[in-house]
Design an enzyme around this catalytic site. Structure first.
Site, PDB file in Angstrom:
ATOM      1  N   ASP A 267       0.873  -1.164   0.000  1.00 36.66           N
ATOM      2  CA  ASP A 267       0.000   0.000   0.000  1.00 36.66           C
ATOM      3  C   ASP A 267       0.916   1.222   0.000  1.00 36.66           C
ATOM      4  O   ASP A 267       2.100   1.133   0.341  1.00 36.66           O
ATOM      5  CB  ASP A 267      -0.975   0.000   1.189  1.00 36.66           C
TER       6      ASP A 267
HETATM    7  C1  BGC Z   1      -4.946   3.407  -0.050  1.00 32.38           C
HETATM    8  C2  BGC Z   1      -5.028   2.419  -1.186  1.00 32.38           C
HETATM    9  C3  BGC Z   1      -4.815   3.124  -2.494  1.00 32.38           C
HETATM   10  C4  BGC Z   1      -3.472   3.829  -2.460  1.00 32.38           C
HETATM   11  C5  BGC Z   1      -3.131   4.575  -3.728  1.00 32.38           C
HETATM   12  C6  BGC Z   1      -3.692   4.255  -0.115  1.00 32.38           C
HETATM   13  O1  BGC Z   1      -3.766   5.285   0.793  1.00 32.38           O
HETATM   14  O2  BGC Z   1      -5.027   2.733   1.175  1.00 32.38           O
HETATM   15  O3  BGC Z   1      -6.263   1.764  -1.170  1.00 32.38           O
HETATM   16  O4  BGC Z   1      -4.911   2.222  -3.541  1.00 32.38           O
HETATM   17  O5  BGC Z   1      -3.488   4.764  -1.386  1.00 32.38           O
HETATM   18  O6  BGC Z   1      -3.935   5.674  -3.889  1.00 32.38           O
END
Ligand code: BGC
Length: 745
Positions: A267
């Site tokens: 993530d």
């Molecule tokens: C989120 C993800 C997301 C990623 C990219 C993170 O803060 O938890 O779900 O895909 O950011 O935007």
């Protein structure tokens, strides 16, 4: 009268049985597994150390490098999961300002889950895949399948509800549909990311049985059945180790047990050290030095844990290239499945077929929670009677507020979003006059990550003034339709934080109560991804769960309200009366206990396997609206369930009303006597059936051992204990129509 027969097949080899949905093969033009392996090994051999290092981490906010020397292009990913997020600048979170990145917003995944229709999940994935292709994206960061453990979780709207079986059956076709277009799904957030508050500090403490029975099945199904090409590690910790480089979750369960051959993506900002990232199964590092959402250190890519520090450690002999080669192999496999697949079909953006798909999903997912008869006419309040209606009053900020902007990384920039008010105005044009009263003021900002709604929702009147205006207008209306609920602002249905309370915000309770006593035909349409307290539920004759349903929100809601579409959605989670009726809250097991150093918060899932209806059943609680509940404008009658000689369970269902409609027939299994405490019942099958008035259908469920099993954590395997079981057939978890007993020998 006609009778048709539907057989629900199950696959014995799988931990979880299939519903009627026939699993789809990857289209032939994309399925060249053997050839891919040859190409992977060939490319790997030719790559230099620098080239290998370069492909295992990001080079911009949403891309990673290819290998130009070998003709492998850059790899582009994007959120996810309800539409394709607009482009941000290379190295900043500001909008890139493209003029061709306005997308279509599909309904949020809670709504998709509420359709209980795997075919529609496939359509969702396919349509989204086409949007992604047009936008040049090779991987979509979604779908999310974290379990609905508490209604406070700010991100529940992005997930598929509380039940591992339902979520499993719905995630597989989404992944298949998306990947049928040569666009990778990146299933998220693996695992145990079940609330947002302190998501980077939460260390989840959960027993193995609960992990395997409740929190892993949907991920497992996405990987082993859906064959997802990527998975995203979650921010939180499990057994004191961050999930983006978690030995047990990644190396043991995902890669060894489930034989995952794809890529583990971190993530954004979820990677914390090189050694663990190298050794514990992370394959691609994204978003380090950001909070994943807004801020970011500029051009930090060379300093990523899997960039220069990794190269240095290899050069110094701390690691061989064994782990690196394994990561690169997976990344190359991803390239050959996506960017390097010359047979990928063409993409479309905002095509009419996508709008149609979005509307269909929305119409099937909207849930009619309550629809009482009016005392005066002895007929249900809904649908709006088009023959007599002259004046409709629409109330509430959510009737006009754009909901596709906000909520965190799933925020979109849409080509169009039809508001509930506009949807009703269009549908009732020439039929009735539609008036509007604001009713309450919630969040008027309308901006996320540089995308603005352009709406001016400012209104300085007090709650009393707004309520008085709405009530005055309500008195002369044939129907009052209130669109309230939550929105996508911080501490509502939004990433990064959880809701602070179960109650509706912005004095909506007062508004609804006042309107219900002013007008007998008051309908409350709740826009949210979560259950909310409805202390006034008994005073309001009709309640609709309208979710966040994207571009076609207004059209779909109007067609449900006037009866063009007959509601057929059912709740993917239990809607309890108060927070205390959820296990996590009853046991004070949320958000956890801070350690002395204030760096980690231990969140012990004390309720164990008793999540959602499993908890309600155990505690004998009566939900406000049960898991699996949803009404229709027609009625259905269930016959007696019967056990066939081959062990299958058969039940007939008849449409006894005067409209065509769909019923979702649910099969729950109860282990009558077991050596371990087990839930009173568990969903193990369902089938959505469409019936004309008077038509009936025979639904047949075949039962296999996987449906009877529990996870034995002493053996580390699923066990079906011989003894007595019951197959319960119901219209919801609280509305069991009939049952059949049987023995497992
Ligand atoms: C989120 C993800 C997301 C990623 C990219 C993170 O803060 O938890 O779900 O895909 O950011 O935007």
């Amino acid at each position: 009268m006609t009778t048709k027969k539907i057989i629900i097949t199950t696959a014995l080899a799988l931990a979880l049985p299939l519903a009627a949905y026939a699993q789809k093969e990857l289209p032939a033009y994309l399925d060249d597994t053997k050839e891919i392996e040859v190409r992977v090994e060939d490319a790997l051999k030719r790559m230099t150390l620098d080239e290998k290092i370069r492909v295992v981490h990001a080079q911009s906010k949403f891309s990673s490098a290819g290998v130009p020397r070998l003709g492998l292009p850059d790899f582009w990913t994007d959120d996810g999961p309800h539409g394709v997020r607009p482009d941000v600048l290379w190295d900043e979170w500001e909008q890139a300002g493209q003029t061709n990145d306005s997308c279509l917003a599909f309904p949020a995944l809670t709504c998709l889950a509420a359709t209980w229709n795997p075919e529609i999940a496939y359509l969702y994935g396919e349509s989204l895949g086409e949007e992604a292709l047009y936008r040049g994206k090779d991987m979509i960061l979604g779908p999310g399948v974290n379990i609905y453990r508490t209604p406070l979780n700010g991100r529940n709207f992005e997930y598929m509800g509380e039940d591992p079986y339902l979520a499993s059956r719905m995630v597989v076709p989404y992944v298949e549909g998306l990947q049928s277009k040569g666009v990778a799904a990146c299933v998220k957030h693996y695992a145990l990311n079940n609330d947002e508050e302190y998501r980077n500090q939460v260390n989840v403490v959960v027993d193995d049985r609960t992990l395997h029975e409740i929190y892993l099945p949907a991920f497992k199904a996405a990987i082993t059945e859906g064959k997802a090409w990527a998975i995203m590690g979650a921010y939180n910790l499990y057994k004191n180790q961050h999930n983006c480089h978690n030995e047990i979750l990644l190396n043991k369960i995902l890669k060894q047990d489930w034989k995952f051959d794809g890529v583990v993506v971190s993530d954004w900002g979820g990677t914390h050290n090189t050694d663990e990232a190298v050794m514990n199964g992370l394959d691609m590092e994204f978003g380090s030095w950001t909070n994943g959402l807004s801020w970011g250190a500029s051009n930090a890519y060379d300093n990523y844990y899997l960039a220069n520090p990794y190269k240095k450690a290899i050069k110094e002999g701390k690691f061989t290239t064994k782990e690196l080669d394994e990561k690169v192999r997976r990344v190359l496999r991803l390239f050959f499945r996506t960017t390097m697949n010359r047979n990928r079909p063409a993409g479309f953006l905002c095509s009419e077929s996508h709008y149609e798909a979005a509307r269909k999903i929305a119409e099937e997912g909207v849930v009619l929670l309550k629809n009482d008869n009016l005392r005066s006419t002895k007929t249900p309040v809904l649908p709006i009677d088009l023959k007599s209606v002259k004046r409709v009053l629409v109330v509430g900020e959510n009737a006009v507020k754009m909901m596709t902007v906000g909520g965190g990384s799933s925020s979109l920039k849409v080509q169009r979003e039809i508001s509930p008010l506009d949807g009703l105005r269009t549908r009732l044009k020439g039929v009735a006059e539609v008036d509007y009263a604001r009713g309450y003021v919630g969040d008027v900002t309308g901006e996320y990550n540089g995308v603005t709604t352009g709406q001016n929702l400012k209104d300085d009147r007090s709650a009393d003034e707004l309520i008085a205006e709405a009530v005055a207008k309500a008195k002369g209306a044939d129907y009052v339709i209130v669109f309230g609920g939550l929105n996508k602002s911080d501490y509502q249905d939004c990433e990064g934080h959880d809701r602070k309370e179960f109650a509706l915000p912005y004095a909506q309770d007062r508004l609804v109560e006042a309107l219900a006593s002013a007008n007998a035909r008051t309908v409350f349409v709740n826009i949210s991804g979560n259950a909310v307290a409805m202390p006034w539920a008994s005073q309001v004759p009709a309640i609709v769960q309208g979710w966040f349903i994207g571009s076609e929100a207004g059209t779909a809601l109007a067609s449900i309200l006037v009866g063009d579409a007959n509601p057929s959605g059912k709740l993917p989670f239990s809607w309890m009366n108060s927070l205390n009726e959820y296990g996590a809250h009853a046991l004070n097991a949320y958000p956890g206990t801070w350690r002395e150093d204030k760096k980690i918060i231990d969140e012990e899932y004390k309720e164990g396997i008793f999540v959602g209806y499993r908890w309600a059943d155990k505690e004998k609680l009566k939900p406000l609206f049960a898991f699996g509940h949803g009404l229709s404008y027609t009625t259905f009658e269930y016959g007696k369930a019967e056990r066939l000689p081959n062990g299958d369970i058969k039940v007939s269902v008849r449409n006894t009303g005067s409209r065509a409609g769909a019923e979702i027939v649910q099969l729950y299994i109860r282990d009558v006597k077991s050596s371990l405490p087990r839930p009173v019942k568990e969903l193990k099958g369902f089938k959505k059936v469409w019936l004309q008035p008077g038509e009936s259908v025979e639904v047949v469920f075949s039962i296999d051992n996987s449906m009877l099993s529990y996870y034995d954590d002493t053996k580390g395997e699923w066990v079906a204990e011989p003894g007595q079981f019951e197959a319960l057939i119901g219209a919801s978890a609280s509305d069991i129509k009939c049952k059949v007993a049987f023995d497992l020998k």
